[in-house]
Every structure is written in structure tokens, then in C-alpha cells.
Write a protein that holds these residues in place. Structure first.
Motif, mmCIF file in Angstrom:
data_model
loop_
_atom_site.group_PDB
_atom_site.id
_atom_site.type_symbol
_atom_site.label_atom_id
_atom_site.label_comp_id
_atom_site.label_asym_id
_atom_site.label_seq_id
_atom_site.Cartn_x
_atom_site.Cartn_y
_atom_site.Cartn_z
ATOM 1 N N ILE A 57 6.399 -27.202 24.909
ATOM 2 C CA ILE A 57 6.831 -27.440 23.525
ATOM 3 C C ILE A 57 8.294 -27.873 23.585
ATOM 4 O O ILE A 57 9.125 -27.181 24.168
ATOM 5 C CB ILE A 57 6.672 -26.178 22.651
ATOM 6 C CG1 ILE A 57 5.186 -25.884 22.417
ATOM 7 C CG2 ILE A 57 7.391 -26.359 21.309
ATOM 8 C CD1 ILE A 57 4.923 -24.659 21.554
ATOM 9 N N GLN A 58 8.577 -29.031 23.030
ATOM 10 C CA GLN A 58 9.953 -29.537 22.995
ATOM 11 C C GLN A 58 10.409 -29.558 21.543
ATOM 12 O O GLN A 58 9.718 -30.098 20.676
ATOM 13 C CB GLN A 58 10.017 -30.946 23.586
ATOM 14 C CG GLN A 58 11.433 -31.520 23.608
ATOM 15 C CD GLN A 58 11.479 -32.926 24.204
ATOM 16 O OE1 GLN A 58 10.904 -33.176 25.252
ATOM 17 N NE2 GLN A 58 12.163 -33.824 23.525
ATOM 18 N N VAL A 59 11.574 -28.957 21.277
ATOM 19 C CA VAL A 59 12.046 -28.842 19.890
ATOM 20 C C VAL A 59 13.508 -29.270 19.766
ATOM 21 O O VAL A 59 14.281 -29.159 20.708
ATOM 22 C CB VAL A 59 11.899 -27.394 19.353
ATOM 23 C CG1 VAL A 59 10.437 -27.029 19.178
ATOM 24 C CG2 VAL A 59 12.584 -26.391 20.261
ATOM 25 N N ASP A 60 13.859 -29.758 18.585
ATOM 26 C CA ASP A 60 15.255 -30.063 18.275
ATOM 27 C C ASP A 60 16.030 -28.756 18.088
ATOM 28 O O ASP A 60 15.437 -27.688 17.894
ATOM 29 C CB ASP A 60 15.340 -30.882 16.983
ATOM 30 C CG ASP A 60 15.005 -32.357 17.205
ATOM 31 O OD1 ASP A 60 14.685 -32.728 18.340
ATOM 32 O OD2 ASP A 60 15.057 -33.126 16.226
ATOM 33 N N LEU A 61 17.341 -28.866 18.072
ATOM 34 C CA LEU A 61 18.181 -27.675 17.893
ATOM 35 C C LEU A 61 18.345 -27.292 16.421
ATOM 36 O O LEU A 61 18.624 -26.140 16.105
ATOM 37 C CB LEU A 61 19.570 -27.911 18.502
ATOM 38 C CG LEU A 61 19.655 -27.825 20.027
ATOM 39 C CD1 LEU A 61 21.030 -28.228 20.494
ATOM 40 C CD2 LEU A 61 19.320 -26.420 20.505
ATOM 41 N N ASN A 123 7.697 -37.606 13.339
ATOM 42 C CA ASN A 123 9.019 -37.020 13.522
ATOM 43 C C ASN A 123 8.973 -36.159 14.779
ATOM 44 O O ASN A 123 8.127 -35.273 14.891
ATOM 45 C CB ASN A 123 9.418 -36.174 12.314
ATOM 46 C CG ASN A 123 10.801 -35.568 12.487
ATOM 47 O OD1 ASN A 123 10.971 -34.571 13.170
ATOM 48 N ND2 ASN A 123 11.797 -36.182 11.860
ATOM 49 N N SER A 124 9.882 -36.415 15.715
ATOM 50 C CA SER A 124 9.798 -35.748 17.018
ATOM 51 C C SER A 124 10.586 -34.444 17.102
ATOM 52 O O SER A 124 10.867 -33.957 18.192
ATOM 53 C CB SER A 124 10.250 -36.707 18.131
ATOM 54 O OG SER A 124 11.603 -37.089 17.927
ATOM 55 N N VAL A 213 6.061 -22.531 4.826
ATOM 56 C CA VAL A 213 6.786 -23.199 5.912
ATOM 57 C C VAL A 213 6.914 -22.280 7.126
ATOM 58 O O VAL A 213 7.302 -21.124 7.017
ATOM 59 C CB VAL A 213 8.186 -23.648 5.431
ATOM 60 C CG1 VAL A 213 8.979 -24.234 6.595
ATOM 61 C CG2 VAL A 213 8.062 -24.673 4.313
ATOM 62 N N LYS A 214 6.565 -22.827 8.296
ATOM 63 C CA LYS A 214 6.664 -22.072 9.545
ATOM 64 C C LYS A 214 7.938 -22.430 10.301
ATOM 65 O O LYS A 214 8.540 -21.593 10.956
ATOM 66 C CB LYS A 214 5.434 -22.340 10.419
ATOM 67 C CG LYS A 214 4.119 -21.952 9.733
ATOM 68 C CD LYS A 214 2.930 -22.270 10.642
ATOM 69 C CE LYS A 214 1.614 -22.023 9.931
ATOM 70 N NZ LYS A 214 1.206 -23.168 9.093
ATOM 71 N N ILE A 215 8.331 -23.723 10.216
ATOM 72 C CA ILE A 215 9.580 -24.175 10.838
ATOM 73 C C ILE A 215 10.303 -25.121 9.885
ATOM 74 O O ILE A 215 9.732 -26.117 9.442
ATOM 75 C CB ILE A 215 9.330 -24.899 12.179
ATOM 76 C CG1 ILE A 215 8.672 -23.975 13.207
ATOM 77 C CG2 ILE A 215 10.645 -25.448 12.744
ATOM 78 C CD1 ILE A 215 8.332 -24.653 14.535
ATOM 79 N N TYR A 216 11.545 -24.780 9.559
ATOM 80 C CA TYR A 216 12.403 -25.698 8.796
ATOM 81 C C TYR A 216 13.173 -26.582 9.776
ATOM 82 O O TYR A 216 13.636 -26.122 10.820
ATOM 83 C CB TYR A 216 13.423 -24.924 7.953
ATOM 84 C CG TYR A 216 12.898 -24.403 6.651
ATOM 85 C CD1 TYR A 216 12.595 -25.262 5.595
ATOM 86 C CD2 TYR A 216 12.732 -23.027 6.444
ATOM 87 C CE1 TYR A 216 12.118 -24.785 4.384
ATOM 88 C CE2 TYR A 216 12.254 -22.533 5.234
ATOM 89 C CZ TYR A 216 11.948 -23.423 4.210
ATOM 90 O OH TYR A 216 11.482 -22.941 3.006
ATOM 91 N N HIS A 217 13.327 -27.847 9.413
ATOM 92 C CA HIS A 217 14.058 -28.805 10.242
ATOM 93 C C HIS A 217 15.198 -29.398 9.405
ATOM 94 O O HIS A 217 14.955 -30.207 8.516
ATOM 95 C CB HIS A 217 13.083 -29.902 10.707
ATOM 96 C CG HIS A 217 13.685 -30.905 11.645
ATOM 97 N ND1 HIS A 217 12.981 -32.000 12.110
ATOM 98 C CD2 HIS A 217 14.916 -30.984 12.206
ATOM 99 C CE1 HIS A 217 13.755 -32.702 12.915
ATOM 100 N NE2 HIS A 217 14.937 -32.116 12.987
ATOM 101 N N GLY A 218 16.423 -28.988 9.704
ATOM 102 C CA GLY A 218 17.579 -29.449 8.932
ATOM 103 C C GLY A 218 18.098 -30.776 9.434
ATOM 104 O O GLY A 218 19.283 -30.914 9.783
#
Length: 227
Positions: A57-61, A123-124, A213-218
Motif C-alpha cells: 500500500i503506497q500512500v501520500d503524506l 487519484n494516486s 470517510v475512512k481516509i481524508y486526503h488534504g
């Protein structure tokens, strides 16, 4: 718990020959910068990670987790046959904009159209990479070849600046079967830049996201709601 730290320069060295051809199509700068390769890490992760690593799993900060990330791993079990990557849709009309020429030439296309029936792009910020499936997929590896990248960018008149996200989006227009689309609640993007830049009339069709929502992406430095 075992933590392995990877040297960025070492990774870039391995990545560069694989992704060099796509950098000129999907990088912000003009030309191909060696350092830009790292923005394409996910695209070729299956080629540079040890064989014993089968899923990543690769995620943004700029994310805020509202649930256990372990639950996201369960999404690997939902991949349809042939899919190699799990990814959520882009929640702004950015690709409606990027594909303007292709859309003008193909007025009935789903490319760049909003969900649920359109293809708004990806969206990556949250990525499920089934490395084993990526290694075994003849189609996916063919699409990494410079000639294929060139062929698709010409077909779609595509010029982007968002790295791996642009590559996955363009490939998804041509081969949606390679992707397991994650629910928007796994990557609830908050950026509203395109609402104020010419797309207010259709913006909410892209931005709408039902469910807890499980993950918010700012993304684009947007503040994430406090609990």
C-alpha cells in the motif's frame, strides 16, 4: 515488526531507465529530470521490490486515517481477475480539463466525464499495488514500454504533470480492467481548486462522496477537518 528503509538514490537509479520515457509526458518540468523518477515509483514498484514482497500500500503524506489501515488490505481480496492496482477516482474535473482536445474530437466519450458512468481519472494518494499481479500481467508490462506510452499519449493528446497519477489515468481510459476502483471514502480528497477555475457548474458531480470517510486526503494543502 520489521522496518526496512530504502535509499531514495538507489531506488531512483533502478527506476529511471524504466520510467524515463513517460516522464516527458507526465512531469511538471520540461524535459526528463533524473530526480523526477521517484514520482513514478508506484508504476514500476513490481520491478524494483524483492520478489517476496507481493503486495504494497503506497500512500501520500497529507492523509488522515479514520479507520484501521489494516481494513484497506482487505480490498486486495476484492480485485477482479486481471486487475493489478487498487485506486480511487479523482474527485475534481482535472482530467475533464486535461483531455479537452480528445473530448472535443469525441463528443460522446466517457473520458473525463463524472462518475458513476464517466471516466474521471484516478487519484494516486492511496494506492494498492498487487506486485505479484503486476509482475504477471503481460498487458500491464507492455504498457510500460516507451512505444506504448507514446501511442497512448498521441491517441489522447495527453500532457500531464502529476506523475504516476497521469499514467494510471491514461491507462485506465484504455484498459479499465487493470484497476480495482476503491470507494471514494478510502481517498476523500478535499481540494476544491477546480471549482474556482472554470468548472463550478459541474464540480459537485465529481466532488460528491457518500458514506463514512475512512481516509481524508488534504490535497493542494487543504486543511483536514478536526475530529
Amino acid at each position: 515488526c520489521q522496518v526496512i528503509v530504502h535509499d531514495v538514490n538507489e531506488l531512483t537509479q533502478k527506476l529511471f531507465p524504466i520510467v524515463e520515457a513517460m516522464q516527458k509526458h507526465f512531469s511538471a518540468g520540461s524535459g526528463t529530470y533524473y530526480s523526477d523518477s521517484i514520482f513514478f515509483l508506484s508504476v514500476a514498484m513490481h520491478r524494483i521490490m524483492p520478489k517476496e514482497i507481493t503486495r504494497i500500500i503506497q500512500v501520500d503524506l497529507d492523509l488522515k486515517y479514520k479507520t484501521n489501515i489494516r481494513d484497506l488490505f482487505d480490498e486486495f481480496d476484492n480485485f477482479p481477475e486481471g486487475a493489478v492496482i487498487g485506486i480511487a477516482r479523482e474527485m475534481q474535473p482535472v482530467y475533464r480539463h486535461t483531455f479537452w482536445q480528445y473530448r472535443r474530437e469525441n463528443p460522446h466519450t466517457k473520458v473525463g466525464e463524472p462518475p458513476p458512468d464517466g471516466l474521471p481519472g484516478f487519484n494516486s494518494g492511496v494506492l494498492l499495488l498487487n506486485l505479484e499481479a503486476m509482475r504477471q500481467s503481460k498487458l500491464y508490462n507492455q504498457l510500460l514500454e516507451p512505444t506504448m506510452v507514446q501511442k497512448l499519449t498521441e491517441k489522447y493528446h495527453f500532457k500531464g504533470h502529476l506523475g504516476d497519477q497521469d499514467f494510471f489515468t491514461m491507462v485506465g481510459m484504455e484498459h479499465p480492467e487493470l484497476f480495482h476502483v476503491l470507494d471514494c471514502t478510502w481517498n476523500r480528497q478535499l481540494c476544491t481548486w477546480w471549482r474556482d477555475h472554470g468548472y463550478s457548474d459541474v464540480f459537485d458531480q465529481y466532488f460528491h462522496c457518500e458514506g463514512e470517510v475512512k481516509i481524508y486526503h488534504g490535497n493542494c494543502n487543504t486543511p483536514i477537518p478536526e475530529d
